[in-house]
Design a protein around this motif. Structure first.
Motif, PDB file in Angstrom:
ATOM      1  N   ILE A 161      40.605  38.825  42.445  1.00 16.17           N
ATOM      2  CA  ILE A 161      41.224  40.302  42.035  1.00 16.17           C
ATOM      3  C   ILE A 161      41.798  40.302  40.715  1.00 16.17           C
ATOM      4  CG2 ILE A 161      42.597  42.322  42.448  1.00 16.17           C
ATOM      5  CD1 ILE A 161      42.338  41.534  45.669  1.00 16.17           C
ATOM      6  N   LEU A 162      42.419  39.491  40.541  1.00 15.12           N
ATOM      7  CA  LEU A 162      43.385  39.238  38.861  1.00 15.12           C
ATOM      8  C   LEU A 162      42.265  38.892  37.777  1.00 15.12           C
ATOM      9  CD1 LEU A 162      46.611  37.218  39.752  1.00 15.12           C
ATOM     10  CD2 LEU A 162      46.235  39.834  38.924  1.00 15.12           C
ATOM     11  N   LEU A 163      41.262  38.186  38.205  1.00 17.55           N
ATOM     12  CA  LEU A 163      40.265  37.705  37.273  1.00 17.55           C
ATOM     13  C   LEU A 163      39.368  39.096  37.044  1.00 17.55           C
ATOM     14  CD1 LEU A 163      38.922  34.289  38.439  1.00 17.55           C
ATOM     15  CD2 LEU A 163      39.811  34.756  36.079  1.00 17.55           C
ATOM     16  N   ASP A 164      39.025  39.653  38.138  1.00 19.15           N
ATOM     17  CA  ASP A 164      38.591  41.154  37.967  1.00 19.15           C
ATOM     18  C   ASP A 164      39.172  42.213  37.056  1.00 19.15           C
ATOM     19  OD1 ASP A 164      36.084  42.977  38.658  1.00 19.15           O
ATOM     20  OD2 ASP A 164      37.809  44.114  39.406  1.00 19.15           O
ATOM     21  N   HIS A 165      40.426  42.167  37.157  1.00 17.23           N
ATOM     22  CA  HIS A 165      41.170  43.349  36.344  1.00 17.23           C
ATOM     23  C   HIS A 165      41.249  42.793  34.998  1.00 17.23           C
ATOM     24  CE1 HIS A 165      43.784  44.418  40.164  1.00 17.23           C
ATOM     25  NE2 HIS A 165      42.553  44.968  40.099  1.00 17.23           N
ATOM     26  N   CYS A 166      41.419  41.356  34.627  1.00 17.32           N
ATOM     27  CA  CYS A 166      41.479  40.978  33.237  1.00 17.32           C
ATOM     28  C   CYS A 166      39.989  40.918  32.758  1.00 17.32           C
ATOM     29  CB  CYS A 166      42.444  39.704  33.014  1.00 17.32           C
ATOM     30  SG  CYS A 166      41.355  38.092  33.708  1.00 17.32           S
ATOM     31  N   SER A 167      39.172  40.797  33.187  1.00 14.63           N
ATOM     32  CA  SER A 167      37.659  40.954  32.760  1.00 14.63           C
ATOM     33  C   SER A 167      36.917  42.324  32.828  1.00 14.63           C
ATOM     34  CB  SER A 167      36.767  39.896  33.389  1.00 14.63           C
ATOM     35  OG  SER A 167      36.552  40.267  34.952  1.00 14.63           O
ATOM     36  N   GLN A 168      37.980  43.340  33.073  1.00 14.43           N
ATOM     37  CA  GLN A 168      37.455  44.842  33.067  1.00 14.43           C
ATOM     38  C   GLN A 168      36.179  44.836  34.193  1.00 14.43           C
ATOM     39  OE1 GLN A 168      36.580  45.854  28.954  1.00 14.43           O
ATOM     40  NE2 GLN A 168      38.827  45.682  28.574  1.00 14.43           N
ATOM     41  N   GLY A 169      36.329  44.409  35.396  1.00 16.49           N
ATOM     42  CA  GLY A 169      35.508  44.598  36.261  1.00 16.49           C
ATOM     43  C   GLY A 169      34.123  43.636  36.428  1.00 16.49           C
ATOM     44  N   GLN A 170      34.148  42.724  35.623  1.00 18.91           N
ATOM     45  CA  GLN A 170      33.008  41.719  35.661  1.00 18.91           C
ATOM     46  C   GLN A 170      32.683  41.187  36.915  1.00 18.91           C
ATOM     47  OE1 GLN A 170      32.389  39.252  31.964  1.00 18.91           O
ATOM     48  NE2 GLN A 170      33.860  40.591  30.881  1.00 18.91           N
ATOM     49  N   VAL A 171      34.084  40.619  37.500  1.00 17.73           N
ATOM     50  CA  VAL A 171      33.963  40.101  38.811  1.00 17.73           C
ATOM     51  C   VAL A 171      33.017  40.891  39.748  1.00 17.73           C
ATOM     52  CG1 VAL A 171      35.138  39.195  40.759  1.00 17.73           C
ATOM     53  CG2 VAL A 171      35.969  38.578  38.366  1.00 17.73           C
ATOM     54  N   LYS A 172      33.560  42.278  39.794  1.00 15.22           N
ATOM     55  CA  LYS A 172      32.751  42.850  40.780  1.00 15.22           C
ATOM     56  C   LYS A 172      31.410  43.141  40.557  1.00 15.22           C
ATOM     57  CE  LYS A 172      36.410  46.527  41.997  1.00 15.22           C
ATOM     58  NZ  LYS A 172      37.451  46.346  40.971  1.00 15.22           N
ATOM     59  N   VAL A 173      30.797  43.056  39.441  1.00 16.32           N
ATOM     60  CA  VAL A 173      29.488  43.093  39.106  1.00 16.32           C
ATOM     61  C   VAL A 173      28.798  41.874  39.523  1.00 16.32           C
ATOM     62  CG1 VAL A 173      27.740  43.359  37.145  1.00 16.32           C
ATOM     63  CG2 VAL A 173      29.611  44.786  37.158  1.00 16.32           C
ATOM     64  N   LEU A 174      29.386  40.616  39.058  1.00 15.50           N
ATOM     65  CA  LEU A 174      28.647  39.372  39.684  1.00 15.50           C
ATOM     66  C   LEU A 174      28.777  39.112  40.916  1.00 15.50           C
ATOM     67  CD1 LEU A 174      30.539  37.184  36.743  1.00 15.50           C
ATOM     68  CD2 LEU A 174      28.188  37.760  36.839  1.00 15.50           C
ATOM     69  N   LEU A 175      29.515  39.832  41.750  1.00 16.73           N
ATOM     70  CA  LEU A 175      29.543  39.413  43.293  1.00 16.73           C
ATOM     71  C   LEU A 175      28.806  40.621  44.118  1.00 16.73           C
ATOM     72  CD1 LEU A 175      33.566  38.644  43.929  1.00 16.73           C
ATOM     73  CD2 LEU A 175      31.286  37.075  43.859  1.00 16.73           C
ATOM     74  N   GLU A 176      28.319  41.298  43.438  1.00 13.28           N
ATOM     75  CA  GLU A 176      27.411  42.399  44.238  1.00 13.28           C
ATOM     76  C   GLU A 176      26.534  41.853  44.963  1.00 13.28           C
ATOM     77  OE1 GLU A 176      26.115  45.255  41.432  1.00 13.28           O
ATOM     78  OE2 GLU A 176      28.090  46.334  41.474  1.00 13.28           O
ATOM     79  N   GLY A 177      25.697  40.934  44.507  1.00 13.85           N
ATOM     80  CA  GLY A 177      24.563  40.332  44.976  1.00 13.85           C
ATOM     81  C   GLY A 177      25.126  39.320  46.291  1.00 13.85           C
ATOM     82  N   VAL A 178      26.103  38.659  45.718  1.00 14.32           N
ATOM     83  CA  VAL A 178      26.588  37.521  46.771  1.00 14.32           C
ATOM     84  C   VAL A 178      27.147  38.369  48.047  1.00 14.32           C
ATOM     85  CG1 VAL A 178      28.502  35.944  47.180  1.00 14.32           C
ATOM     86  CG2 VAL A 178      27.238  36.143  45.222  1.00 14.32           C
ATOM     87  N   TYR A 179      27.944  39.575  47.994  1.00 18.91           N
ATOM     88  CA  TYR A 179      28.214  40.452  49.023  1.00 18.91           C
ATOM     89  C   TYR A 179      27.403  41.086  49.766  1.00 18.91           C
ATOM     90  CZ  TYR A 179      30.856  43.999  51.265  1.00 18.91           C
ATOM     91  OH  TYR A 179      31.393  44.811  52.387  1.00 18.91           O
TER      92      TYR A 179
END
Length: 474
Positions: A437-455
């Protein structure tokens, strides 16, 4: 001995007393009956006025001391007969100490505060602490007498606790710690501290009960013995010495600790211990450094030096990370990982100086399970969380590597069927999720984008739940 006038000093009773004291100073067991008769016959008021009162207390303390050994001689193995004889002698000497305190109470010793009487009570204190715990030179009988003596000593001194006896009451009254250290002074030098095996026990036990602000006046007396202990080749003594140094750092004002370069001396002594391979010693050293380094930092700022690239914080963390990267012993990995978050938090944004090596350490420790409690991996996850919080501008470029390591950890924790308890698994999953969650915050939402396919493709319930929390975070 029954007379208390000046003539008593020149009578046969005085000669008998002097002879008994001479025999006692030689630690002759036969002196104990003579000293018992001397105390039984002595008038309490005479005792308070007698110049030999201090010698009498010193003689009793000497009779109860463990046998001395060579400074560099080997440690005794097994049950030494001399130690058994000393314990038996200490039991009888302790009974005489109790009689002496009883006589002093009868003479109104609470109206005391004289230096002679403080010295007598210091002798009684050293004797009691020497024998009150289970040691090679004590027996059940000597321990019982020593504990009773300590209680009677506090009663005679009018103190409610050992701390009050050592520190003094109400700030005005001088405590007994100075007198105790005066007696131990000759036993705690470089050439003598190992001759009496009880001296370090009494010193450390008393020191750890004297706190701020009462410890500061005795800094010159307590720092050298603590450094001597920490510099020994035996791990037990090293750990005890570092514990004493830590107590001094906590309870002496920084300005006093930095005078005469004392804090720097302590820092170098602790820094050298970081090369040790013993987990208990490393644990004690790192905890002490966490409290000492802010003192050094404030002093450097006061001196106008600032916090440069070679500050003590950076020196310690650089060496710590170097050792962590190559360490394979689980006990040491747990110690290192448990204290690393505090170092990252203390350095704040300046942790960016060490990010490259810190990243390698984090990745290496996340890969390896360290047993049921997973202390190392939990500590490293906390370290990663602190690092993201303090150095967030440098995190987006490290996102691919960290994201891969955290996802692998989630999968490993979920699929491993080892002895790890369920609460520990839950803690690992929770901390890994918080890092995502912290990585997503500091990367302006990039983690959410990268995890969409995994989820969308993940079928494992617990891993999917962690990913859901990341997707729903704001």
């Amino acid at each position: 001995m029954e007379s208390s006038g000046p003539s008593a000093e020149r009578g046969p009773g005085q000669a008998a007393a002097e002879q008994a004291l001479r025999r006692a100073r030689l630690a002759l067991p036969g002196a104990l009956p003579e000293l018992a008769a001397l105390l039984e016959a002595a008038d309490p008021r005479w005792l308070l006025r007698s110049a030999e009162l201090g010698e009498l207390a010193a003689a009793l303390s000497g009779l109860g001391a463990p046998p001395r050994r060579e400074q560099h001689g080997p440690e005794p193995r097994g049950r030494d007969p001399a130690l058994g004889a000393a314990a038996e002698r200490a039991e009888r000497a302790g009974a005489l100490f109790l009689l002496l305190l009883q006589k002093l109470e009868a003479a109104g010793s609470r109206q005391r505060a004289g230096p002679l009487l403080r010295r007598v009570m210091a002798h009684a204190f050293v004797f009691a602490v020497t024998h009150k715990e289970r040691r090679p030179w004590s027996t059940a009988g000597s321990r019982a007498v020593a504990r009773e003596l300590l209680e009677r000593l506090l009663q005679a001194a009018g103190c409610a606790s050992v701390e009050e006896f050592l520190q003094g009451k109400e700030g005005d009254e001088e405590g007994g710690f100075g007198a105790v250290m005066g007696l131990l002074k000759q036993e705690l030098t470089k050439d003598t501290w190992k001759c009496n095996p009880a001296s370090r026990e009494v010193f450390s036990w008393a020191l750890l009960r004297v706190r701020r602000p009462w410890l500061c006046p005795h800094l010159g007396q307590v720092l050298p013995p603590a450094l001597l202990l920490s510099d020994d080749f035996q791990e037990e003594n090293k750990v005890l010495g570092v514990r004493c140094l830590h107590h001094i750092v906590l309870h002496v004002p920084g300005a006093d600790l930095c005078q005469f370069n004392r804090a720097q001396v302590v820092f170098h002594a602790l820094y050298n211990h970081l090369y040790s391979r013993e987990a208990p010693l490393i644990q004690a050293v790192l905890l002490c450094l966490l409290d000492l380094l802010p003192v050094l930092e404030r002093w450097q700022r006061h001196q106008g030096q600032g916090r440069g690239a070679t500050s003590p914080w950076d020196q310690v963390l650089q060496l710590l990370l170097t050792h962590m990267e190559a360490e394979h012993r689980l006990a040491l990995r747990r110690v290192y990982a448990g204290t690393l978050p505090a170092f990252v938090t203390r350095l704040g944004i300046l942790i960016v100086r060490h990010l490259k090596r810190l990243e390698r350490v984090i990745l290496g420790y996340l890969e390896v399970s360290d047993g049921p409690e997973e202390k190392a991996r939990l500590g490293i996850l906390e370290t990663l969380q602190c690092t993201i919080e303090h150095a967030w501008p440098r995190m987006p470029c490290r996102l691919p590597v960290l994201l891969k390591a955290l996802l692998r950890l989630l999968w490993d924790v979920h699929t491993e069927r080892g002895p790890t308890p369920e609460p520990v698994r839950a803690a690992l999953l929770h901390r890994a999720t918080q890092c995502l969650i912290l990585l997503d915050h500091c990367s302006q939402g990039q983690v959410k984008v990268l995890l969409e396919g995994v989820y969308s493709s993940c079928q494992e319930t617990r891993v999917r739940e962690c990913l859901r929390k990341v997707q729903e975070s704001t």
